[in-house]
Write a protein that holds these residues in place. Structure first.
Motif, PDB file in Angstrom:
ATOM      1  N   PRO A 174     -66.089 -63.842  29.194  1.00 33.73           N
ATOM      2  CA  PRO A 174     -66.990 -63.367  28.124  1.00 33.73           C
ATOM      3  C   PRO A 174     -67.852 -62.177  28.535  1.00 33.73           C
ATOM      4  CG  PRO A 174     -66.970 -65.761  28.222  1.00 33.73           C
ATOM      5  CD  PRO A 174     -66.229 -65.288  29.432  1.00 33.73           C
ATOM      6  N   PRO A 175     -68.561 -62.234  29.679  1.00 36.46           N
ATOM      7  CA  PRO A 175     -69.361 -61.050  30.045  1.00 36.46           C
ATOM      8  C   PRO A 175     -68.513 -59.825  30.372  1.00 36.46           C
ATOM      9  CG  PRO A 175     -69.429 -62.684  31.799  1.00 36.46           C
ATOM     10  CD  PRO A 175     -68.800 -63.346  30.621  1.00 36.46           C
ATOM     11  N   LEU A 176     -67.306 -60.030  30.938  1.00 35.54           N
ATOM     12  CA  LEU A 176     -66.426 -58.886  31.193  1.00 35.54           C
ATOM     13  C   LEU A 176     -65.992 -58.249  29.877  1.00 35.54           C
ATOM     14  CD1 LEU A 176     -64.140 -60.146  34.114  1.00 35.54           C
ATOM     15  CD2 LEU A 176     -65.843 -58.320  34.212  1.00 35.54           C
ATOM     16  N   GLY A 177     -65.711 -59.081  28.880  1.00 40.42           N
ATOM     17  CA  GLY A 177     -65.356 -58.553  27.565  1.00 40.42           C
ATOM     18  C   GLY A 177     -66.495 -57.789  26.935  1.00 40.42           C
ATOM     19  N   ASN A 178     -67.707 -58.314  27.065  1.00 42.18           N
ATOM     20  CA  ASN A 178     -68.880 -57.617  26.523  1.00 42.18           C
ATOM     21  C   ASN A 178     -69.091 -56.272  27.218  1.00 42.18           C
ATOM     22  OD1 ASN A 178     -69.451 -59.709  24.749  1.00 42.18           O
ATOM     23  ND2 ASN A 178     -70.825 -60.749  26.178  1.00 42.18           N
ATOM     24  N   GLU A 179     -68.864 -56.234  28.529  1.00 37.56           N
ATOM     25  CA  GLU A 179     -69.020 -54.978  29.264  1.00 37.56           C
ATOM     26  C   GLU A 179     -67.975 -53.958  28.826  1.00 37.56           C
ATOM     27  OE1 GLU A 179     -70.237 -51.990  31.718  1.00 37.56           O
ATOM     28  OE2 GLU A 179     -71.286 -53.808  31.112  1.00 37.56           O
TER      29      GLU A 179
END
Length: 247
Positions: A174-179
């Motif tokens: 999830p945080p990698l996708g947001n980045e």
């Protein structure tokens, strides 16, 4: 509001070119930023408590921490300008480039200067944020699993590759996708140094017609569509690689 479609149609090739340039810059920067972030993330959680490499490793780790703090603590727009107008001329210059000089340096600067500067700035910025994602993901895995793998004779690299990272990756998605989504949108800042991507195309059209609804609504729709597609892809990856028993 009189929305003039003929303006968009007349500059359609410019918008199409800007779209592909945006995608190219974003994809390359995400890949390079992820590689850099993985390396820095593993570096910042590693420890060398004894031996001759203790102090050299401490220095490298401190420099890595400063790099992450700098790129997370300063605006991306400033970083782009700094790299394009200050750093890159030192490295690539016709007369006194540290890396490349002569005619090759002049050609690179004229044809690919803004492209290279944009990718370098976005990659370094993304690497700083992604390193924190990897660091947090790795540290979220119970320490006992690392100790168990090491006690079985697995080295540090094998432990990270086969035990820690596969589990941490599920939590980092999830945080990698947001980045990745953030980087895609932030790529519009590269237009400030003359890279012909979507924001540059919109500014060109706005300057030619002194109209702003048409070009900026157009690129807003394009950016929105790209981010929705990327968010959908990340969501599917989350479901595919989610931990067993979780829905």
């Amino acid at each position: 509001m009189d929305f003039r479609w003929d303006i968009i149609q007349g500059y359609a090739p410019l918008f199409v070119k800007g779209f592909f340039m945006t995608v190219e810059v974003a994809v390359i920067s995400i890949i390079l930023g992820t590689i850099l972030g993985l390396f820095l993330g593993m570096l910042r959680v590693a420890e060398v408590k004894h031996g001759p490499w203790k102090w050299p490793f401490f220095v490298v780790k401190t420099l890595a921490s400063f790099y992450v703090a700098f790129f997370r603590g300063t605006p991306l727009f400033v970083q782009i300008l700094l790299i394009h107008f200050a750093v890159m001329p030192v490295l690539i210059h016709q007369d006194h480039g540290l890396l490349i000089s002569g005619d090759l340096a002049r050609t690179i600067k004229q044809d690919y200067g803004a492209f290279i500067s944009g990718i370098v700035a976005l990659s370094l910025n993304a690497g700083a944020y992604i390193s924190e994602i990897f660091r947090a993901g790795i540290q979220s895995i119970d320490r006992g699993q690392t100790n168990a793998a090491l006690s079985l004779g697995m080295g540090y690299r094998s432990t990270m590759r086969y035990v820690v990272l596969p589990q941490a990756f599920r939590r980092m998605l999830p945080p990698l996708g947001n980045e990745a989504i953030t980087l895609l949108k932030d790529s519009s800042l590269v237009s400030a140094i003359g890279l012909a991507e979507l924001a540059y195309a919109a500014r060109t059209v706005a300057g030619a017609y002194s109209r702003y609804w048409e070009p900026y609504i157009t690129i807003s729709v394009v950016y929105f569509t790209m981010t929705i597609c990327l968010a959908t892809l990340v969501s599917r990856l989350e479901k595919k690689y989610s931990a067993p028993g979780r829905h």
